[in-house]
Design an enzyme around this catalytic site. Structure first.
Site, PDB file in Angstrom:
ATOM      1  CB  SER A 260       9.672   2.089 -12.109  1.00 28.08           C
ATOM      2  OG  SER A 260      10.161   3.093 -11.276  1.00 28.08           O
TER       3      SER A 260
ATOM      4  CE  LYS B 203       6.913  -3.696  -7.393  1.00 31.38           C
ATOM      5  NZ  LYS B 203       6.933  -2.892  -6.146  1.00 31.38           N
TER       6      LYS B 203
ATOM      7  CD  GLU C  79      13.627  -4.110  -2.656  1.00 29.63           C
ATOM      8  OE1 GLU C  79      12.736  -3.292  -2.357  1.00 29.63           O
ATOM      9  OE2 GLU C  79      14.290  -4.043  -3.729  1.00 29.63           O
TER      10      GLU C  79
ATOM     11  CB  CYS D 133     -18.461  22.796  18.682  1.00 28.17           C
ATOM     12  SG  CYS D 133     -17.462  21.591  19.592  1.00 28.17           S
TER      13      CYS D 133
ATOM     14  CB  CYS E  22     -14.662  24.299  23.052  1.00 29.31           C
ATOM     15  SG  CYS E  22     -15.096  22.612  22.564  1.00 29.31           S
TER      16      CYS E  22
ATOM     17  CG  ASN F 220       0.689   1.011  -1.768  1.00 29.67           C
ATOM     18  OD1 ASN F 220       1.378   2.024  -1.817  1.00 29.67           O
ATOM     19  ND2 ASN F 220       1.068  -0.074  -1.118  1.00 29.67           N
TER      20      ASN F 220
ATOM     21  CG  ASP G 249      -1.176   1.372  -7.531  1.00 31.66           C
ATOM     22  OD1 ASP G 249      -0.109   2.013  -7.625  1.00 31.66           O
ATOM     23  OD2 ASP G 249      -1.257   0.251  -6.995  1.00 31.66           O
TER      24      ASP G 249
ATOM     25  CD  GLU H 117      -7.263   8.141  -4.167  1.00 27.72           C
ATOM     26  OE1 GLU H 117      -7.611   9.240  -4.639  1.00 27.72           O
ATOM     27  OE2 GLU H 117      -8.006   7.139  -4.171  1.00 27.72           O
TER      28      GLU H 117
END
Length: 672
Positions: free
Chosen positions: A84, A108, A163, A401, A426, A36, A40, A38
């Site tokens: 919204s 909310k 809700e 590696c 590997c 959230n 926002d 990032e």
């Protein structure tokens, strides 16, 4: 066009694409690809650029609302758009927004918005918010919510919004009942979304979905006849009066507090303290004008109403210093960067490392040792880097590696760059390939766990598949190993001997050819009459003629046997095995082209393997996971919370009981 504006418009296009992808994942697929915090941050950046340029691009996330409808539920347009809310993370902004008005501050809630319609006192319709203009009709599901009144005293038309939520306590209970850890739900909102939008409301009933009302849209004639118990003017001009009236009708109303500009900070602090123990998921607060007429006179923007605003909780962010990037190799060859930083306290725990996920993210952050970074916990759980304040970009991507010292390479898929080990030998990769060969559906060698394989490979006991059948050469060394003894060794050797008698489909599956599962292996054996030599030299045309084998799988098969090393290893393995000749089925292929998944206990068959054999004998496939290609899921418990049931319902795949399957089979000769 001036260069500055051109750059801004280009950035706007980039931000729109990223935000729309994140929104699609969250709303349509119930998963998160960014925090959230990032989202926002990027959203606010886009909004600011739109203000600066005076341009809003078509399809901008700032102009879109909600998710697109993908399920098979009926659709219906809302009478008025469901918008919204504009948002802020600053209490001072809330105060300025409210001014000298009186407001209602409430939770909310983090669930799914629902519109309920009552007529003549009866619940007649329930519709999800959908994309804000068109929602999904979920009336049957709403009737089994834990707290929605099916009948109310008010006889006029009543429309309200609220809700649908699943409490943390119920979320924990439901997850505890799911044995498969990977199938458990990630958060209450995802569980709620799937529960509310079920095609079978028996599932919804088991989830204990609650409804919290937060807006009265219409109550025809409520005040005129005095049934609301309030003055007409007071009722229609006070949101608080509406909330109290809804309570008299039997609705649970979202917790709210009356506020003024002066009392707002204290009330926000009250909610901030309460959220620590609040049982209903919440991602912030909503401030609503109490004066209905005044609030509506403010109008709306293209996306937001002006009579309410959201307050989002700010992530707890701490500043620290990056010490190094640790490179973590996986058994698929993928090498992930992990940030190691000076320990900081976040959400009550000390953290010192965070996954950076891939090369693209690492480069975007321009990470370097000694950089000053800010970190937070995504969803208050997973440590993440929020920003790099100094951006030295000095971290070098390793060319070898960290596990085997082999060469690495950067591969790009869907605009994401990741680091891989190219060494086929590997150790990290070997463990995975050997683990598949000894797994239950392949050779089924009990006692060779991944941990044991790791020890044996490190000790040099196992280099190729055939080596597993000569562990007796290392008897003394194995017995002396920690966790082993004579009895463990004897059991292991007995398991290896037993596994040497096997079937061709099991061997083919165990080879780990990309995309060739056990079901496809069986189909290949059936079509080629278990002639492995013919099978391994088959052309692409011959392979794609087999049901379930497309061009991609055919290419993978051909590429596998084009490798001399793979051919030699396969021949050496086959030399250690006794392949049982399976009788070819004489049954009519009534299930040709069909794919079944079997889960749960069975009653009319000895076990699931017998049921699987019946399907395969009639030309069908039985696979282990539900996908869009699955024809039927067989499960006697159609109301269970299993991950397979959940996936089948999401994809609209029919779920059959054994009785249903027997009817499909055309008889009940397998009935007890």
């Amino acid at each position: 066009m001036e260069q500055g504006k051109e750059n801004k418009l280009q950035r706007m296009k980039e931000l729109s694409a990223v935000l729309l992808e994140a929104s699609k994942a969250y709303y349509q697929e119930s998963r998160e690809i960014m925090s959230n915090f990032e989202y926002d941050r990027l959203y606010d950046e886009l909004l600011q650029l739109e203000r600066e340029t005076g341009t809003v691009l078509a399809g901008s996330p700032t102009q879109k609302v909600g998710y697109e409808i993908l399920s098979e539920l009926p659709k219906e347009a809302h009478e008025s758009p469901m918008l919204s809310l504009d948002k802020t993370k600053e209490v001072a902004v809330l105060q300025d927004w409210l001014g000298n008005q009186k407001g209602l501050l409430s939770w909310k809630l983090d669930g799914l918005t629902i519109v309920l319609t009552y007529e003549g006192g009866e619940l007649v319709k329930a519709v999800t918010r959908g994309n804000g203009e068109i929602g999904e009709v979920i009336t049957n599901n709403a009737r089994v919510f834990a707290n929605i009144p099916l009948r109310i005293p008010f006889q006029g038309q009543l429309i309200l919004r609220g809700e649908a939520v699943i409490k943390y306590s119920d979320f924990a209970r439901i997850n505890e009942e799911i044995e498969d850890v990977d199938a458990r739900y990630k958060n209450p909102r995802n569980l709620c979304s799937g529960s509310v939008r079920q095609l079978n409301n028996q599932i919804t009933a088991q989830r204990n979905v609650n409804f919290e009302a937060f807006m009265l849209v219409r109550a025809e004639g409520a005040a005129e006849d005095g049934s609301d118990g309030t003055d007409r003017g007071q009722f229609f001009n006070s949101r608080r009066a509406q909330f109290e009236w809804l309570k008299t009708q039997g609705f649970d109303v979202v917790e709210y507090h009356e506020v003024t500009r002066e009392t707002l900070p204290e009330t926000v602090s009250h909610f901030a303290e309460a959220i620590q123990t609040y049982d209903i998921p919440s991602d912030g607060l909503v401030l609503l004008m109490d004066d209905i007429a005044y609030g509506e006179s403010l109008g709306r923007t293209a996306k937001f109403p002006r009579n309410s605003i959201a307050f989002k909780w700010a992530d707890e962010i701490r500043e620290t210093h990056l010490q190094e990037i640790e490179w973590s190799a996986s058994r698929t060859g993928l090498i992930n960067p992990v940030a190691i930083f000076e320990p900081v306290e976040l959400e009550g725990t000390t953290v010192s490392r965070a996954s950076v996920h891939n090369i693209s993210i690492m480069e975007a952050l321009e990470l370097g040792a000694g950089d000053t970074i800010t970190v937070y916990k995504a969803n208050m759980i997973i440590p993440q880097i929020a920003e790099n304040l100094t951006r030295s970009g000095s971290i070098e991507i390793p060319k070898i590696c960290p596990v085997c010292g082999g060469m690495t390479e950067i591969r790009q898929m869907n605009d994401v760059k990741s680091l891989y080990c190219t060494n086929p030998d590997c150790q990290a990769k070997k463990i995975k390939s050997f683990a598949l060969l000894v797994s239950r559906d392949a050779l089924n060698i009990d006692g060779l766990s991944e941990a044991t394989l790791e020890k044996f490979i490190a000790a040099g006991f196992i280099h190729s598949y055939a080596d597993m059948f000569h562990l007796d050469r290392h008897r003394e060394a194995i017995i002396s190993m920690e966790g082993f003894g004579q009895k463990s060794y004897d059991n292991l050797i007995a398991a290896v001997k037993k596994a040497s008698d096997t079937t061709l489909p099991r061997v083919i599956f165990g080879l780990g050819i990309t995309g060739i599962g056990l079901a496809n292996a069986k189909m290949l054996c059936r079509e080629f009459h278990s002639d492995f030599e013919r099978m391994r030299h088959a052309s692409k045309e011959e392979l794609t003629a087999v049901d379930g084998i497309g061009a991609v799988l055919a290419d993978a098969w051909i590429a596998y046997f084009a490798s001399e090393k793979n051919r030699e290893q396969t021949d050496a393995l086959l030399a250690e095995l006794t392949i049982e000749q399976e009788e070819e089925s004489q049954e009519e292929a009534i299930f040709a082209g069909m794919t079944f998944v079997i889960t749960g206990s069975v009653e009319h068959f000895a076990n699931r393997k017998e049921l699987q054999a019946v399907i395969e004998a009639r030309g069908g496939k039985a696979t282990g996971s539900v996908t869009a290609k699955t024809t039927y899921l067989i499960n006697n418990d159609v109301t269970s919370n299993s991950s397979k049931n959940k996936k089948a319902k999401e994809l609209g795949i029919p779920i059959l009981s054994e009785e249903d399957f027997l009817k499909l089979l055309g008889g009940d000769s397998y009935a007890n």
